[in-house]
Design a protein around this motif. Structure first.
Motif, PDB file in Angstrom:
ATOM      1  N   ALA A 189       0.832  -1.210   0.000  1.00 36.34           N
ATOM      2  CA  ALA A 189       0.000   0.000   0.000  1.00 36.34           C
ATOM      3  C   ALA A 189       0.864   1.257   0.000  1.00 36.34           C
ATOM      4  O   ALA A 189       0.598   2.219  -0.729  1.00 36.34           O
ATOM      5  CB  ALA A 189      -0.924  -0.008   1.223  1.00 36.34           C
ATOM      6  N   ALA A 190       1.913   1.244   0.815  1.00 33.31           N
ATOM      7  CA  ALA A 190       2.787   2.413   0.922  1.00 33.31           C
ATOM      8  C   ALA A 190       3.533   2.681  -0.379  1.00 33.31           C
ATOM      9  O   ALA A 190       3.733   3.840  -0.759  1.00 33.31           O
ATOM     10  CB  ALA A 190       3.774   2.225   2.062  1.00 33.31           C
ATOM     11  N   ASN A 191       3.946   1.622  -1.071  1.00 30.44           N
ATOM     12  CA  ASN A 191       4.627   1.806  -2.358  1.00 30.44           C
ATOM     13  C   ASN A 191       3.727   2.512  -3.368  1.00 30.44           C
ATOM     14  O   ASN A 191       4.182   3.327  -4.160  1.00 30.44           O
ATOM     15  CB  ASN A 191       5.074   0.461  -2.931  1.00 30.44           C
ATOM     16  CG  ASN A 191       6.448   0.056  -2.432  1.00 30.44           C
ATOM     17  OD1 ASN A 191       7.297   0.892  -2.208  1.00 30.44           O
ATOM     18  ND2 ASN A 191       6.660  -1.232  -2.249  1.00 30.44           N
ATOM     19  N   CYS A 192       2.433   2.169  -3.328  1.00 28.46           N
ATOM     20  CA  CYS A 192       1.469   2.789  -4.240  1.00 28.46           C
ATOM     21  C   CYS A 192       1.280   4.273  -3.924  1.00 28.46           C
ATOM     22  O   CYS A 192       0.845   5.051  -4.771  1.00 28.46           O
ATOM     23  CB  CYS A 192       0.123   2.067  -4.176  1.00 28.46           C
ATOM     24  SG  CYS A 192       0.206   0.367  -4.770  1.00 28.46           S
ATOM     25  N   ILE A 236       6.789  -3.755  -5.636  1.00 23.66           N
ATOM     26  CA  ILE A 236       5.903  -4.700  -4.954  1.00 23.66           C
ATOM     27  C   ILE A 236       6.375  -6.129  -5.226  1.00 23.66           C
ATOM     28  O   ILE A 236       6.402  -6.979  -4.333  1.00 23.66           O
ATOM     29  CB  ILE A 236       4.429  -4.497  -5.383  1.00 23.66           C
ATOM     30  CG1 ILE A 236       3.918  -3.144  -4.858  1.00 23.66           C
ATOM     31  CG2 ILE A 236       3.546  -5.629  -4.847  1.00 23.66           C
ATOM     32  CD1 ILE A 236       2.539  -2.758  -5.348  1.00 23.66           C
ATOM     33  N   GLY A 237       6.795  -6.372  -6.482  1.00 23.08           N
ATOM     34  CA  GLY A 237       7.332  -7.689  -6.832  1.00 23.08           C
ATOM     35  C   GLY A 237       8.555  -8.054  -6.000  1.00 23.08           C
ATOM     36  O   GLY A 237       8.709  -9.192  -5.562  1.00 23.08           O
ATOM     37  N   CYS A 285      13.395  -8.451 -10.204  1.00 22.81           N
ATOM     38  CA  CYS A 285      12.209  -7.595 -10.324  1.00 22.81           C
ATOM     39  C   CYS A 285      12.545  -6.253 -10.964  1.00 22.81           C
ATOM     40  O   CYS A 285      11.704  -5.665 -11.638  1.00 22.81           O
ATOM     41  CB  CYS A 285      11.552  -7.396  -8.966  1.00 22.81           C
ATOM     42  SG  CYS A 285      10.701  -8.888  -8.413  1.00 22.81           S
ATOM     43  N   CYS A 286      13.782  -5.777 -10.762  1.00 23.51           N
ATOM     44  CA  CYS A 286      14.230  -4.585 -11.506  1.00 23.51           C
ATOM     45  C   CYS A 286      14.206  -4.877 -13.004  1.00 23.51           C
ATOM     46  O   CYS A 286      13.988  -3.985 -13.824  1.00 23.51           O
ATOM     47  CB  CYS A 286      15.639  -4.190 -11.085  1.00 23.51           C
ATOM     48  SG  CYS A 286      15.742  -3.289  -9.520  1.00 23.51           S
ATOM     49  N   ALA A 287      14.456  -6.148 -13.352  1.00 25.25           N
ATOM     50  CA  ALA A 287      14.567  -6.547 -14.758  1.00 25.25           C
ATOM     51  C   ALA A 287      13.215  -6.807 -15.432  1.00 25.25           C
ATOM     52  O   ALA A 287      13.175  -7.123 -16.630  1.00 25.25           O
ATOM     53  CB  ALA A 287      15.435  -7.803 -14.873  1.00 25.25           C
ATOM     54  N   LEU A 288      12.126  -6.670 -14.686  1.00 21.92           N
ATOM     55  CA  LEU A 288      10.808  -6.922 -15.284  1.00 21.92           C
ATOM     56  C   LEU A 288      10.542  -5.996 -16.466  1.00 21.92           C
ATOM     57  O   LEU A 288       9.895  -6.377 -17.446  1.00 21.92           O
ATOM     58  CB  LEU A 288       9.708  -6.727 -14.228  1.00 21.92           C
ATOM     59  CG  LEU A 288       9.602  -7.805 -13.147  1.00 21.92           C
ATOM     60  CD1 LEU A 288       8.555  -7.415 -12.107  1.00 21.92           C
ATOM     61  CD2 LEU A 288       9.280  -9.164 -13.751  1.00 21.92           C
ATOM     62  N   PHE A 289      11.021  -4.753 -16.377  1.00 18.49           N
ATOM     63  CA  PHE A 289      10.824  -3.771 -17.448  1.00 18.49           C
ATOM     64  C   PHE A 289      12.182  -3.176 -17.839  1.00 18.49           C
ATOM     65  O   PHE A 289      13.039  -2.996 -16.972  1.00 18.49           O
ATOM     66  CB  PHE A 289       9.894  -2.638 -16.993  1.00 18.49           C
ATOM     67  CG  PHE A 289       8.583  -3.114 -16.456  1.00 18.49           C
ATOM     68  CD1 PHE A 289       7.558  -3.503 -17.309  1.00 18.49           C
ATOM     69  CD2 PHE A 289       8.358  -3.183 -15.080  1.00 18.49           C
ATOM     70  CE1 PHE A 289       6.341  -3.946 -16.816  1.00 18.49           C
ATOM     71  CE2 PHE A 289       7.139  -3.622 -14.573  1.00 18.49           C
ATOM     72  CZ  PHE A 289       6.128  -4.017 -15.441  1.00 18.49           C
TER      73      PHE A 289
END
Length: 324
Positions: A189-192, A236-237, A285-289
């Motif tokens: 929630a905080a990340n959002c 989040i990931g 997870c940094c590598a997702l995009f």
């Protein structure tokens, strides 16, 4: 003794060493970038790497420089200096600090979740760290004001604490394993809240968009929205394995005689398990995009499209640094 042949000045070190159009290539890149050992490098080593990279980009090749040494210097440089501003980043905010910082904070959040003061304290520590990371790894070169920083920090911390306390009260009568997942829900929630607020200037004024060769074409808020969404998903990931796997393992271990006999090992075990998860989750997870993200010109705001069409009527795709 023969000198090795001089390195050609044609290697593109503005881009990562590995193909960023593939997940595997991005993962290799981020394993290098998030390597915690980079934190131990001295100021002199960082400065030397910066000099090698900047000289090479300017067409000056240091005598005897090999390709492996050049790439090593590039990754040392990338781990400590902002890609858009070139400024040395705050130590805590660097991606190489993510594993040691997050394993300590997350491990303590998962260990000390039973009392309200502990929940409030560790959520505050976590959001303080997040605020520094989000500011340090923002996209673009535009400054952010003190009031914007303060608003983002207070909003995210309040959001995390309220979420954690609210969920904690709801799980009082549920199995203990459910209570262990409260910190994860609060962090998500905080990340959002934290990331969009910390980067609100980008949402209002846009981030730089370029052509394939890095020529700046303008600023786009649509690109900023896409960049921030991708970063939120990645963050989040990152938290999922570190905050979902250790609670299950610790719940099983706490039922055994070993931890009942040595309860002081609870926190170190939790921190160690979180660290093990983060070593892999952070770069993957940094590598997702792709770091150099892209979008069609047709998806930009009409005024930005017009601006680009005047410069290059045939351009179909623009690129931008999504931040981390």
């Amino acid at each position: 003794q023969k000198m090795p042949p001089s390195l050609p000045a044609t290697i593109n070190i503005r881009e990562p060493r590995w193909d960023q159009s593939t997940f595997q290539g991005r993962a290799k890149h981020f394993f290098m970038l998030t390597d915690p050992r980079n934190l131990l490098l001295s100021g002199a080593t960082l400065e030397e790497a910066r000099q090698v990279v900047e000289d090479y980009r300017a067409g000056k090749v240091h005598p005897g420089l090999t390709e492996d040494q050049l790439w090593r210097a590039k990754y040392i440089y990338d781990s400590a200096f902002h890609p858009d501003t070139g400024e040395k980043m705050i130590l805590v905010g660097r991606m190489s600090a993510q594993v040691p910082m997050n394993m300590t904070i997350t491990g303590c959040m998962l260990t000390f979740y039973r009392t309200t003061p502990a929940v409030v304290f560790w959520q505050w520590v976590n959001q303080s760290c997040n605020a520094i990371v989000n500011y340090t790894n923002r996209s673009g070169d535009a400054p952010i004001t003190t009031s914007q920083l303060g608003t983002a920090y207070v909003s995210a911390t309040t959001g995390a604490v309220v979420t954690a306390l609210g969920l904690k009260s709801l799980t009082k009568h549920l199995p203990a394993i459910i209570s262990r997942f409260v910190p994860f829900a609060a962090v998500a929630a905080a990340n959002c809240i934290n990331i969009p607020l910390m980067r609100q200037r980008e949402l209002k004024l846009g981030i730089p968009v370029t052509d394939e060769n890095g020529n700046r074409l303008g600023e786009s808020t649509a690109a900023a929205q896409k960049a921030i969404f991708q970063v939120v998903v990645s963050r989040i990931g990152m938290a999922v394995p570190a905050m979902a796997i250790p609670p299950v393992i610790m719940n099983m271990l706490e039922k055994r005689a070993f931890l009942k006999r040595y309860p002081y090992l609870n926190a170190p075990l939790q921190v160690g398990l979180v660290g093990l998860c983060l070593v892999f989750a952070t770069p993957l997870c940094c590598a997702l995009f792709p770091q150099k993200s892209s979008m069609p010109v047709s998806s930009l705001e009409p005024e930005v499209q017009d601006q680009i069409r005047k410069k290059d009527p045939w351009l179909q795709t623009v690129y931008f640094n999504k931040g981390l």
